[in-house]
Motif scaffolding. Structure first.
Motif, PDB file in Angstrom:
ATOM      1  N   PRO A  51       0.979  -1.042  -0.670  1.00  0.00           N
ATOM      2  CA  PRO A  51       0.295  -0.241  -0.026  1.00  0.00           C
ATOM      3  C   PRO A  51       0.763   1.076  -0.195  1.00  0.00           C
ATOM      4  O   PRO A  51       1.558   1.067   0.801  1.00  0.00           O
ATOM      5  CB  PRO A  51      -0.713   0.359   1.484  1.00  0.00           C
ATOM      6  N   ASN A  52       0.319   2.141  -0.388  1.00  0.00           N
ATOM      7  CA  ASN A  52       0.314   3.335  -0.699  1.00  0.00           C
ATOM      8  C   ASN A  52       0.612   3.844   0.555  1.00  0.00           C
ATOM      9  O   ASN A  52      -0.658   4.780   0.850  1.00  0.00           O
ATOM     10  CB  ASN A  52       0.174   4.643  -1.928  1.00  0.00           C
ATOM     11  N   SER A  53       1.845   4.367   1.768  1.00  0.00           N
ATOM     12  CA  SER A  53       1.381   4.969   2.923  1.00  0.00           C
ATOM     13  C   SER A  53       1.179   6.430   2.409  1.00  0.00           C
ATOM     14  O   SER A  53      -0.030   6.800   4.060  1.00  0.00           O
ATOM     15  CB  SER A  53       3.131   5.345   4.228  1.00  0.00           C
ATOM     16  N   ILE A  54       1.202   7.000   1.662  1.00  0.00           N
ATOM     17  CA  ILE A  54       1.015   8.441   2.029  1.00  0.00           C
ATOM     18  C   ILE A  54      -0.562   8.279   1.026  1.00  0.00           C
ATOM     19  O   ILE A  54      -1.145   9.455   2.349  1.00  0.00           O
ATOM     20  CB  ILE A  54       1.526   9.504   0.771  1.00  0.00           C
ATOM     21  N   ALA A  55      -1.387   7.684   0.603  1.00  0.00           N
ATOM     22  CA  ALA A  55      -2.237   7.783  -0.126  1.00  0.00           C
ATOM     23  C   ALA A  55      -3.670   7.264   1.546  1.00  0.00           C
ATOM     24  O   ALA A  55      -4.469   7.840   1.509  1.00  0.00           O
ATOM     25  CB  ALA A  55      -3.076   6.908  -1.285  1.00  0.00           C
ATOM     26  N   LEU A  58      -3.538  10.003   4.331  1.00  0.00           N
ATOM     27  CA  LEU A  58      -4.392  10.725   3.623  1.00  0.00           C
ATOM     28  C   LEU A  58      -5.509  10.947   4.351  1.00  0.00           C
ATOM     29  O   LEU A  58      -6.715  11.286   5.124  1.00  0.00           O
ATOM     30  CB  LEU A  58      -4.459  11.559   1.987  1.00  0.00           C
ATOM     31  N   GLN A  61      -5.601   9.403   8.131  1.00  0.00           N
ATOM     32  CA  GLN A  61      -4.890  10.811   8.890  1.00  0.00           C
ATOM     33  C   GLN A  61      -4.046   9.904  10.412  1.00  0.00           C
ATOM     34  O   GLN A  61      -3.584  10.457  11.365  1.00  0.00           O
ATOM     35  CB  GLN A  61      -6.006  11.037   9.885  1.00  0.00           C
ATOM     36  N   THR A  63       0.089   8.298   9.835  1.00  0.00           N
ATOM     37  CA  THR A  63       1.375   8.099   8.710  1.00  0.00           C
ATOM     38  C   THR A  63       1.805   7.231   9.051  1.00  0.00           C
ATOM     39  O   THR A  63       3.079   6.791   8.905  1.00  0.00           O
ATOM     40  CB  THR A  63       1.408   9.444   8.691  1.00  0.00           C
ATOM     41  N   ARG A  64       1.986   6.491  10.914  1.00  0.00           N
ATOM     42  CA  ARG A  64       3.037   5.872  10.696  1.00  0.00           C
ATOM     43  C   ARG A  64       4.074   6.377  10.963  1.00  0.00           C
ATOM     44  O   ARG A  64       5.119   5.648  10.774  1.00  0.00           O
ATOM     45  CB  ARG A  64       3.562   4.559  10.666  1.00  0.00           C
ATOM     46  N   ASP A 118       3.169  19.406   9.982  1.00  0.00           N
ATOM     47  CA  ASP A 118       2.239  19.405   8.240  1.00  0.00           C
ATOM     48  C   ASP A 118       2.738  17.695   7.788  1.00  0.00           C
ATOM     49  O   ASP A 118       1.305  17.595   6.756  1.00  0.00           O
ATOM     50  CB  ASP A 118       3.099  20.556   7.852  1.00  0.00           C
ATOM     51  N   HIS A 119       4.214  17.918   8.377  1.00  0.00           N
ATOM     52  CA  HIS A 119       3.875  15.973   7.415  1.00  0.00           C
ATOM     53  C   HIS A 119       2.759  15.134   8.590  1.00  0.00           C
ATOM     54  O   HIS A 119       3.148  13.457   8.127  1.00  0.00           O
ATOM     55  CB  HIS A 119       5.333  15.096   7.807  1.00  0.00           C
ATOM     56  N   GLN A 120       2.064  15.870   8.781  1.00  0.00           N
ATOM     57  CA  GLN A 120       0.935  14.759  10.315  1.00  0.00           C
ATOM     58  C   GLN A 120       1.714  13.376  10.980  1.00  0.00           C
ATOM     59  O   GLN A 120       0.971  12.143  11.021  1.00  0.00           O
ATOM     60  CB  GLN A 120       0.201  13.823   9.078  1.00  0.00           C
TER      61      GLN A 120
ATOM     62  N   ARG B   3      -6.949  20.822  12.192  1.00  0.00           N
ATOM     63  CA  ARG B   3      -6.383  21.674  11.343  1.00  0.00           C
ATOM     64  C   ARG B   3      -6.555  22.390  10.509  1.00  0.00           C
ATOM     65  O   ARG B   3      -7.743  22.597   9.938  1.00  0.00           O
ATOM     66  CB  ARG B   3      -5.378  20.723  10.935  1.00  0.00           C
ATOM     67  N   ILE B  54       1.011  15.664   3.655  1.00  0.00           N
ATOM     68  CA  ILE B  54       0.919  14.261   2.814  1.00  0.00           C
ATOM     69  C   ILE B  54      -0.508  14.473   1.670  1.00  0.00           C
ATOM     70  O   ILE B  54      -0.435  13.947   0.998  1.00  0.00           O
ATOM     71  CB  ILE B  54      -0.376  13.653   4.332  1.00  0.00           C
ATOM     72  N   LEU B  58       0.436  13.323  -1.843  1.00  0.00           N
ATOM     73  CA  LEU B  58      -0.792  12.573  -2.745  1.00  0.00           C
ATOM     74  C   LEU B  58      -0.895  13.579  -4.084  1.00  0.00           C
ATOM     75  O   LEU B  58      -0.185  12.650  -5.232  1.00  0.00           O
ATOM     76  CB  LEU B  58      -1.777  12.233  -1.865  1.00  0.00           C
ATOM     77  N   ASP B 118       7.194   2.778   0.296  1.00  0.00           N
ATOM     78  CA  ASP B 118       5.942   3.038   0.406  1.00  0.00           C
ATOM     79  C   ASP B 118       5.674   4.088   0.795  1.00  0.00           C
ATOM     80  O   ASP B 118       4.281   5.058   0.975  1.00  0.00           O
ATOM     81  CB  ASP B 118       5.150   2.007   1.669  1.00  0.00           C
TER      82      ASP B 118
END
Lengths: 356, 356
Positions: A51-55, A58, A61, A63-64, A118-120, B3, B54, B58, B118
């Motif tokens: 899986p795409n972690s960014i998607a 988002l 909410q 991000t690990r 911002d990078h959550q 936010r 994030i 994306l 990822d």
DNA sequence: TTGAAAGCGCTAACAC
DNA sequence: GTGTTAGCGCTTTCAA
């Protein structure tokens, strides 16, 4: 090669993307047939899907990731241990560590905190290189843990070394070996580190318990950053007349302890036969390399880093939410402590403390 | 507190979200009136808006992060310098560094690379603690730079210390001081590090240029991790008969150089008057603390870390794409080198090399 | 038991 | 000059 997406898996398995998501995330709520599950997993493996972690971030909410902002952590010998502890804990919980070094520059620090927010990042660790009290920086998320520092307003979890217990262990070790005249080789700074006061407190307490009133001349200071300063301070100790001269030294850190070795050697004194020494820090390349190897108190950097990450991730509760957690500082026994020389006269002015 | 999003800014400024995006990203292509720009910026400041990285990641497929996977980097004394260099460069380019330590565990390494991919890192740095040749791990993105190691298949940019030039500088320093009998205190390992062979090569080359054929007895070895091993090896050198005994030693690292100091002292030899010593690494807490301070060759960890990050971010081109970049190792002159003792007999068997 | 559709917050074509 | 719209790749209702 373009990344493979969840829709590719869905197509390969002949199901919808939601089914794939459900299966791959082991959503027990959804009743998917065992056969479908198997087919999806098979397809995912075949096409090599991750899986795409960014998607995902988002959408969920989360991000690990956990942000670690520190002053000069990465450039000092101790730093690695804290990082390693935090990083190991993060990894065990499936999280990634994002590291920012601020060099103690407030502007950099502010930007770093903002960038991390911002990078959550799911949580944050605010670390310093030396145990100190810090003003709580602006913008830190609720999920912030202080590492090797305590916030001036104690509103968030924090972990620091248990300097008092460590100092006690050091002095007790000397006492147990039979010493009565024990010096405290302190660090000399205009704005002394927290550790200095705490270890000194431990020194006084333990001596008092043993009925010893320390001679003020036993409290000497060095700059703390060089062995040379430890040597000079030790010289002042060894210049004392025989009946006041300490038979043991508790040093603020291992580097000054190294200087104490030099001072002793230049007078033909053997360690530990003629002079016992205990350091603090258990600094690699110093404590263990000295001849004889130095008995010292270890700073639990790895454990503190791990604690901070675990608390930040909610995997562990601080026992007392409003108090910094005091991480034990273990004593590392090597060969720099023995009983005092037989010829050493007993102290002259050692009156027991009469505090009730 | 939730936010604030771009739509909040848009509402506050009375414009659409795209206008806000255009303004805040300084898109020069779009013609937005100066007045609107000002209003948007004002509104953004008032509501305290900063973009969600994030969501942006994306959309743009660029996350402004760079992944750094290393073996044991964070736990060794040198590590910090590499991290600091990479981190500084990343920050200057508006990027964040995501750090993973693998402890050289292949399973951890594989998972780490996958997790980083990822997370859509824009680039990756693969670092090792010691200069070595590595098999290129699977799954690394194209934008990967090797730091302090060279991939077996040299397909990607890499940076390593210029060991040969460093070794030459060390030996030339000794030659320039007038030494002719120069020993090479090597590291003794079943699988010797790349650096060992390279520095030895430099040693032989420079001596040959000077017309010196080194006595095989001058090549001694120690385990490299302890000062004690350096002492033992130096003892073997000093046991040589006077006319073969070296007047200077080039040591594989500073720790063994520290051992050379001990050996010399135990024989009443002064450094540098009776024996000159040059180390390698410029290891903090060793080279500078020795008495006298050690002349040594510095490993350019900070610079390599910076180089790696800059190349990874495309901010710098490797001069030779298919060759590892050799980062210069500067000589750090301190006080452990002087001319040889006047009494020292000139070497017996020093025949010039006759290679054309 | 599975699929359709909405939406996380943002940027970038493309309209107007 | 500025707004509308689509869509990045995923998860998660909700409906079938």
């Amino acid at each position: 090669m373009a990344r493979v997406r969840i829709s590719d898996v869905a197509a390969a398995a002949g199901v919808s993307t939601s089914t794939v998501s459900l299966v791959l995330n082991d959503r027990t709520g959804a009743r998917i047939s065992e056969e479908t599950r198997a087919r999806v997993r098979e397809a995912a493996a075949v096409v090599g899907y991750t899986p795409n972690s960014i998607a995902r971030g988002l959408r969920t909410q989360r991000t690990r990731t956990i942000g670690l902002v520190s002053d000069v952590i990465a450039t000092t010998p101790f730093a690695g241990r804290m990082l390693a502890g935090a990083q190991d804990a993060a990894r065990e919980h499936g999280h990634l560590l994002i590291l920012v070094n601020t060099d103690a520059d407030p502007a950099v620090e502010r930007d770093a905190i903002r960038a991390l927010v911002d990078h959550q990042v799911d949580a944050m660790i605010f670390a310093t290189m030396w145990h100190r009290v810090v003003e709580t920086p602006e913008g830190l998320p609720d999920r912030t843990v202080f590492l090797d520092c305590r916030p001036a307003d104690g509103t968030r979890p924090a972990v620091v070394p248990d300097e008092v217990a460590g100092g006690r262990a050091a002095v007790r070790e000397l006492l147990a070996a039979g010493h009565r005249r024990i010096a405290w080789l302190d660090i000399d700074e205009p704005d002394p580190p927290v550790a200095s006061g705490l270890r000194h407190q431990a020194y006084r307490e333990v001596l008092a318990e043993a009925g010893i009133t320390p001679d003020p001349a036993w409290h000497v200071r060095g700059d703390g950053t060089t062995a040379a300063s430890g040597r000079a301070a030790t010289d002042r100790l060894l210049d004392l007349p025989p009946h006041r001269r300490p038979t043991a030294i508790f040093c603020f850190n291992d580097r000054m302890a190294a200087g104490a070795y030099v001072a002793a050697r230049h007078r033909g004194l053997e360690i530990p036969a003629d002079l016992s020494v205990v350091g603090y820090d258990d600094q690699q390349l110093v404590a263990g390399e000295l001849d004889p190897p130095l008995t010292t108190i270890a700073l639990p950097h790895y454990e503190m880093g791990r604690w901070a990450a675990e608390v930040a991730l909610g995997a562990r509760e601080p026992p007392e939410p409003d108090q910094p957690y005091l991480m034990p500082c273990p004593i590392i026994r090597r060969d720099s402590v023995s009983s005092p020389p037989a010829a050493a006269p007993t102290p002259a002015g050692g009156e027991p403390d009469t505090t009730p």
